[in-house]
Motif scaffolding. Structure first.
Motif, short mmCIF file in Angstrom:
data_model
loop_
_atom_site.label_atom_id
_atom_site.label_comp_id
_atom_site.label_asym_id
_atom_site.label_seq_id
_atom_site.Cartn_x
_atom_site.Cartn_y
_atom_site.Cartn_z
N ALA A 17 2.91 16.45 -13.76
CA ALA A 17 2.66 17.88 -13.59
C ALA A 17 3.88 18.72 -13.93
CB ALA A 17 2.22 18.16 -12.14
N ALA A 18 5.06 18.25 -13.54
CA ALA A 18 6.27 19.06 -13.72
C ALA A 18 6.82 18.99 -15.14
CB ALA A 18 7.34 18.62 -12.72
N PHE A 19 6.71 17.83 -15.80
CA PHE A 19 7.42 17.65 -17.07
C PHE A 19 6.51 17.34 -18.25
CE2 PHE A 19 10.32 16.15 -13.65
CZ PHE A 19 11.24 17.19 -13.73
N VAL A 20 5.43 16.56 -18.04
CA VAL A 20 4.59 16.17 -19.17
C VAL A 20 3.53 17.23 -19.45
CG1 VAL A 20 3.04 14.40 -20.08
CG2 VAL A 20 4.99 13.75 -18.66
N GLU A 21 2.69 17.53 -18.45
CA GLU A 21 1.61 18.50 -18.65
C GLU A 21 2.14 19.91 -18.90
OE1 GLU A 21 -0.89 18.13 -15.27
OE2 GLU A 21 -1.56 16.09 -15.78
N SER A 22 3.31 20.22 -18.37
CA SER A 22 3.91 21.53 -18.63
C SER A 22 4.45 21.65 -20.05
CB SER A 22 5.05 21.78 -17.63
OG SER A 22 6.11 20.85 -17.83
N GLY A 23 4.58 20.52 -20.74
CA GLY A 23 5.10 20.53 -22.10
C GLY A 23 6.60 20.51 -22.20
N PHE A 24 7.28 20.46 -21.06
CA PHE A 24 8.74 20.53 -21.07
C PHE A 24 9.35 19.28 -21.69
CE2 PHE A 24 12.95 20.40 -18.92
CZ PHE A 24 13.43 21.60 -19.44
N LEU A 25 8.77 18.11 -21.40
CA LEU A 25 9.31 16.87 -21.94
C LEU A 25 9.22 16.86 -23.47
CD1 LEU A 25 8.81 13.33 -20.55
CD2 LEU A 25 8.27 13.74 -22.93
N TYR A 26 8.03 17.18 -24.00
CA TYR A 26 7.87 17.17 -25.45
C TYR A 26 8.71 18.26 -26.12
CZ TYR A 26 3.95 14.19 -24.23
OH TYR A 26 3.17 13.19 -23.71
N MET A 48 0.83 -1.20 0.00
CA MET A 48 0.00 0.00 0.00
C MET A 48 0.87 1.26 0.00
SD MET A 48 -3.13 -1.00 2.59
CE MET A 48 -3.82 0.64 2.37
N THR A 49 1.90 1.26 0.82
CA THR A 49 2.81 2.41 0.85
C THR A 49 3.56 2.56 -0.47
OG1 THR A 49 3.12 2.11 3.23
CG2 THR A 49 4.72 3.48 2.09
N ALA A 50 3.98 1.42 -1.04
CA ALA A 50 4.68 1.47 -2.32
C ALA A 50 3.77 2.03 -3.42
CB ALA A 50 5.16 0.08 -2.69
N GLU A 51 2.50 1.64 -3.40
CA GLU A 51 1.57 2.16 -4.41
C GLU A 51 1.34 3.65 -4.22
OE1 GLU A 51 -0.76 2.00 -7.74
OE2 GLU A 51 0.51 0.42 -6.88
N ARG A 52 1.26 4.08 -2.96
CA ARG A 52 1.06 5.52 -2.71
C ARG A 52 2.26 6.33 -3.16
NH1 ARG A 52 1.71 8.43 2.21
NH2 ARG A 52 2.10 6.44 3.28
N ILE A 53 3.47 5.81 -2.93
CA ILE A 53 4.69 6.50 -3.38
C ILE A 53 4.73 6.59 -4.90
CG2 ILE A 53 7.20 6.37 -3.46
CD1 ILE A 53 7.07 5.05 -0.69
N LYS A 54 4.37 5.50 -5.57
CA LYS A 54 4.37 5.50 -7.03
C LYS A 54 3.33 6.47 -7.59
CE LYS A 54 4.40 2.42 -11.03
NZ LYS A 54 3.58 3.35 -11.84
N GLU A 55 2.16 6.51 -6.98
CA GLU A 55 1.13 7.44 -7.44
C GLU A 55 1.60 8.89 -7.27
OE1 GLU A 55 -2.40 6.55 -5.31
OE2 GLU A 55 -2.82 4.68 -6.44
N SER A 56 2.25 9.19 -6.15
CA SER A 56 2.75 10.55 -5.93
C SER A 56 3.83 10.92 -6.94
CB SER A 56 3.31 10.68 -4.51
OG SER A 56 2.31 10.45 -3.54
N SER A 57 4.77 10.00 -7.18
CA SER A 57 5.84 10.29 -8.13
C SER A 57 5.29 10.45 -9.55
CB SER A 57 6.90 9.20 -8.09
OG SER A 57 6.35 7.95 -8.46
N ASP A 58 4.33 9.60 -9.92
CA ASP A 58 3.71 9.74 -11.24
C ASP A 58 3.00 11.09 -11.38
OD1 ASP A 58 4.61 7.23 -11.83
OD2 ASP A 58 2.67 6.24 -11.57
N LYS A 59 2.30 11.49 -10.35
CA LYS A 59 1.57 12.76 -10.37
C LYS A 59 2.53 13.93 -10.50
CE LYS A 59 -1.59 15.54 -7.55
NZ LYS A 59 -2.32 15.59 -6.26
N TRP A 60 3.59 13.94 -9.72
CA TRP A 60 4.56 15.04 -9.78
C TRP A 60 5.29 15.07 -11.11
CZ3 TRP A 60 6.86 13.70 -4.33
CH2 TRP A 60 5.93 14.03 -3.36
N TYR A 61 5.61 13.89 -11.63
CA TYR A 61 6.33 13.81 -12.90
C TYR A 61 5.46 14.35 -14.04
CZ TYR A 61 9.04 11.79 -16.73
OH TYR A 61 9.77 11.62 -17.88
#
Length: 215
Positions: free
Chosen positions: A71-80, A56-69
């Motif tokens: 928001a910071a790089f994909v949705e901002s358009g920086f990655l593309y 459960m903790t591992a899943e919560r950590i993965k969800e948080s990292s996916d969300k931050w990643y």
């Protein structure tokens, strides 16, 4: 006097040095890091977190990292934007990188860079999970160190400037390691963060307990 002033000007601020090291590390990751190493490190750490901290903790950590990643790089358009930046040369300048495979090589290196960035985001999210448990220990060690310093002051005990400076260097090194280590391709055990925080807590106690008395 002139030589002393020149030495102080040539001496770089720790933040500047850390920023230069971070840029150098990012460049080395982009140029030389194998993709398989990043993939294996990510898979190992996610599995290890589940074993040590629970699924459960591992899943919560993965969800948080996916969300931050995202928001910071994909949705901002920086990655593309990084992929499009190198792809624009083919259209605007008429240079055909693909004839020699340079375009494909850059795409592969960008893939590795963003995989390593995701791994760093995952490690930062793991560190944040530990903070609510470890911050009280760091705070208690700091307060106890200051109280110990007051006791020594009234008892006219000796405060070691060497211990004070050595502990400060350990703190700087631990902070630098916490910032630089997430980008390293070496698999990191989940307990690395609390061990590092424990070192910081001890170093803070030694540093505060040995603050020099002012007359």
């Amino acid at each position: 006097m002139g030589k002393k002033g020149q030495k102080s000007q040539n001496k770089k601020h720790p933040i500047t040095t850390l920023f230069i090291l971070l840029l150098l590390e990012a460049g080395l990751v982009f140029l030389f890091l194998p993709k398989d190493m990043v993939v294996r490190s990510t898979a190992y750490e996610q599995k290890a977190v589940g074993s040590y901290l629970g699924e459960m903790t591992a899943e919560r950590i993965k969800e948080s990292s996916d969300k931050w990643y995202r928001a910071a790089f994909v949705e901002s358009g920086f990655l593309y934007a990084t992929y499009n930046f190198f792809g624009q040369y083919d259209k605007d300048d008429g240079l055909n990188f693909d004839d020699r495979g340079l375009g494909r090589l850059i795409d592969k290196r960008l893939d590795v860079f963003w995989l390593a960035t995701y791994l760093a985001t995952y490690r930062f999210s793991l560190l944040i999970v530990w903070l609510p448990y470890l911050f009280p220990i760091i705070l208690a060690a700091s307060v106890d160190g200051l109280l110990q310093r007051e006791i020594r002051k009234w008892q006219f005990s000796f405060s070691s400037p060497m211990a004070h400076q050595s502990a400060a260097r350990v703190i700087y090194g631990a902070v630098a390691l916490a910032i630089l280590a997430p980008f390293l391709p070496v698999p990191t055990p989940p307990l690395a963060a609390p061990v590092l925080m424990g070192v910081v807590a001890v170093a803070l106690w030694v540093n505060f307990a040995n603050i020099q008395k002012r007359i």
